[in-house]
Scaffold this active site. Sequence first.
Site, short mmCIF file in Angstrom:
data_model
loop_
_atom_site.label_atom_id
_atom_site.label_comp_id
_atom_site.label_asym_id
_atom_site.label_seq_id
_atom_site.Cartn_x
_atom_site.Cartn_y
_atom_site.Cartn_z
N HIS A 36 43.47 -36.47 2.30
CA HIS A 36 42.22 -36.67 2.20
C HIS A 36 41.21 -36.17 1.18
O HIS A 36 39.91 -36.89 0.36
CB HIS A 36 41.48 -36.00 3.80
CG HIS A 36 40.31 -35.68 4.33
ND1 HIS A 36 39.42 -36.59 4.63
CD2 HIS A 36 39.53 -35.45 3.55
CE1 HIS A 36 38.86 -36.00 5.59
NE2 HIS A 36 38.04 -35.07 3.92
N GLU A 37 42.18 -35.14 0.89
CA GLU A 37 41.66 -34.02 0.27
C GLU A 37 41.60 -34.80 -1.36
O GLU A 37 40.34 -34.95 -2.65
CB GLU A 37 41.83 -32.78 0.06
CG GLU A 37 42.01 -31.91 1.10
CD GLU A 37 39.92 -32.33 1.32
OE1 GLU A 37 38.91 -32.03 0.45
OE2 GLU A 37 39.51 -31.57 2.64
N HIS B 268 38.93 -37.35 -1.73
CA HIS B 268 37.36 -36.57 -2.58
C HIS B 268 37.75 -36.59 -3.68
O HIS B 268 36.62 -36.58 -4.28
CB HIS B 268 37.59 -35.43 -1.63
CG HIS B 268 36.86 -35.33 -0.07
ND1 HIS B 268 35.47 -36.71 -0.01
CD2 HIS B 268 37.15 -34.96 0.75
CE1 HIS B 268 35.12 -36.14 1.34
NE2 HIS B 268 35.68 -35.06 1.75
N HIS C 63 36.54 -39.70 -5.15
CA HIS C 63 35.52 -39.46 -5.73
C HIS C 63 34.79 -39.33 -7.06
O HIS C 63 33.71 -39.20 -7.82
CB HIS C 63 34.39 -39.59 -4.64
CG HIS C 63 33.00 -40.00 -3.59
ND1 HIS C 63 33.01 -39.68 -2.89
CD2 HIS C 63 32.57 -40.83 -5.04
CE1 HIS C 63 31.56 -40.23 -2.89
NE2 HIS C 63 31.54 -40.84 -3.65
ZN LIG Z 1 36.39 -34.47 4.13
#
Ligand SMILES: [Zn+2]
Length: 674
Positions: A467-468, A471, A474
């Site tokens: 998940h991290e 990010h 991104h």
């Molecule tokens: Zn998040």
Amino acid sequence: MNNNPLLQPFTTKFDSVPFENIKQEDYKPAILASIESAKQEINEIANRSNAPDFNNTIVALEQTGKQLNRATEAFFNLTSAETNDYLEKVQEEISPVLAEYGNDITLNENLFAKVKAVYDNTDKDLLSKEDARLLDKTYKSFTRNGALLNEADKEQLRAIDKELAGLKVKFSQNVLQETNAYFLHLTDEQELAGIPDSIKGQAAAEAKKRELEGWVFTLQYPSFVPFMTYASNRERRKEMYMANGTKAYQNNEFNNEDIIKKIVMLRDERARLLGFDTHAAFMLEERMAGKPDAVFSFLNDLLQKAKPFAGKDIEAVKPMAGKDGITEMMPYDHSYYAEKLREEKYDYSEEELKPYFSLEAVLEAAFDAARKLYGLTFAQRKDIQKYHEEVTVYEVLENGQHKALLYTDWHPRDGKRAGAWMTSYKGQYMEKGENSRPHISIVCNFSRPTEDTPSLLTFNEVTTLFHEFGHALHGIMADTKYESLSGTNVYWDFVELPSQFMENYCYQKDFLATFAKHYKTGELIPEEKLDKIVASANFMEGYQTMRQLSFGLLDMAYHSGKMKQEDSVEAFEKSIIKETQLYPTIAGIAQSPSFSHIFPGGYSAGYYSYKWSEVLDADAFAYFKETGIFNEATAAKFKTLLSKGGTEDPMDLYIAFRGRKPEPDALLERAGLK
Ligand SMILES: [Zn+2]
């Protein structure tokens, strides 16, 4: 001050933060001095005599405060990941100064006059999408704070903001007060039947702290949730459930009912002053969902589709309760019997999976995914300064070219806050024709290696890392002109797409098979364990979906003018969430008085975004599943979406990637709700 390293250009490799040269005493003077110089830069723009245009006003404004950004990014990352009393004190001192600096900008009338002149006189069709977006965002940062209002209305807006701020504090204080006021004190061990020893141990420690015999359970989630999940004593479960459901909703001075009514009324009044029908309409102007109607139909559509499955979930749990002679299940029975069912169907312990997920292997797998998808490689750099010896710095390369720096900081320490997050030490932007690349950081709290075992992750931690990392990608892929539109600077209901998207890889058996190997023997994780992980991910998904929808609908109802002043909070709440309820409702309890996400918190007219993001990530990943989870052409399209950050409307970006608007089918399928 002259040799404060935060006030000089960094001369480090890649312009990275020179942590080793910065003393903690340097932050405050550097931030205060940088605020002053940023103010000067802004005043110059505001007071220039030449005619305002896009470049000399909007772009110039975007480029102010770069030194301040570098200093505050470094500082606030430290106060999260490596803080101490001194830094905490500095944070308390500079936070109001930073807030005031923000207000000074949005209340600067000369500056707004220039921005408005550019906004009114520029043909937006002649601007690039990115320039148009920057102009729009800049203009709205003033108007959404009242810049277009006359003096009397501005005064009223400020009065509303002040009153709202006070009410939010009071709301939170009441919830805290009521959470702390209640505790369940048990002295007969029989009443703890079903509760695991580790939880009992915590309850005994809690009792000891209060100088009591026996065990104490509280309404804090780490105590409340296990109690509701494991305690076989039904009367005690009911007692805890009622205590939780009457938090800040009792006949005393800490009751939040009137505060809710005032907050709701003031938010709508504020929205109307600014030209919107409701608070929800105001909030959604800057969201992917766009309009309240879109959110209502999104939630109601999911409700219709998920409800039959929620019903099935309940039917599956009932026989477990039946064994205990319970013919009518109540809300306080659900967690307990659902857990019994889960144990029967899927039981596996986190402990038996952990040896297959060493941190090193999982991180390599994440890097491998980024290589397959985007051609990225990660090379450890020992010549980049860092804020703690446990931090590792990587240079991210794309086809051998420098792309970004990635800092990783995995383990808990005193001075690190709980949880996991991605952040940056420097954004990405174009400067004098050069692409200035970002410095991204991931911070987690994974268990440490011991003398004879490496750091081993629970499956939940595996998905957290992905998940991290999503990010981070991104941020890493960012390729825009302006920092304020770059990377993760996107609408709130769009920002979790890249992160949740990456979590999907954790459930792909073929991919898991490339790295889920026993750290000692190298043996691949047994197939039947994998199946349990994948299958249990959807356990009680129908029920959970209804729960999330009930919060989303309630939030939207409060913020779209549906409540009348004469309505009681309890009656209003029950009427809104009626369709989502799967068990009999209980008189005298309500969630709203402790619904901190939406009243004091930042989620007003935003709670739907949890489900919204799930629809997006499932729909996006379904495209990969159709074409191959590392398909180059599909990955190239997703890379474009990532690289554009907030420079285009997120719906346009999504359609460019997917070829159509997002649809909920993939989520329903993934969650077993089809
Ligand atoms: Zn998040």
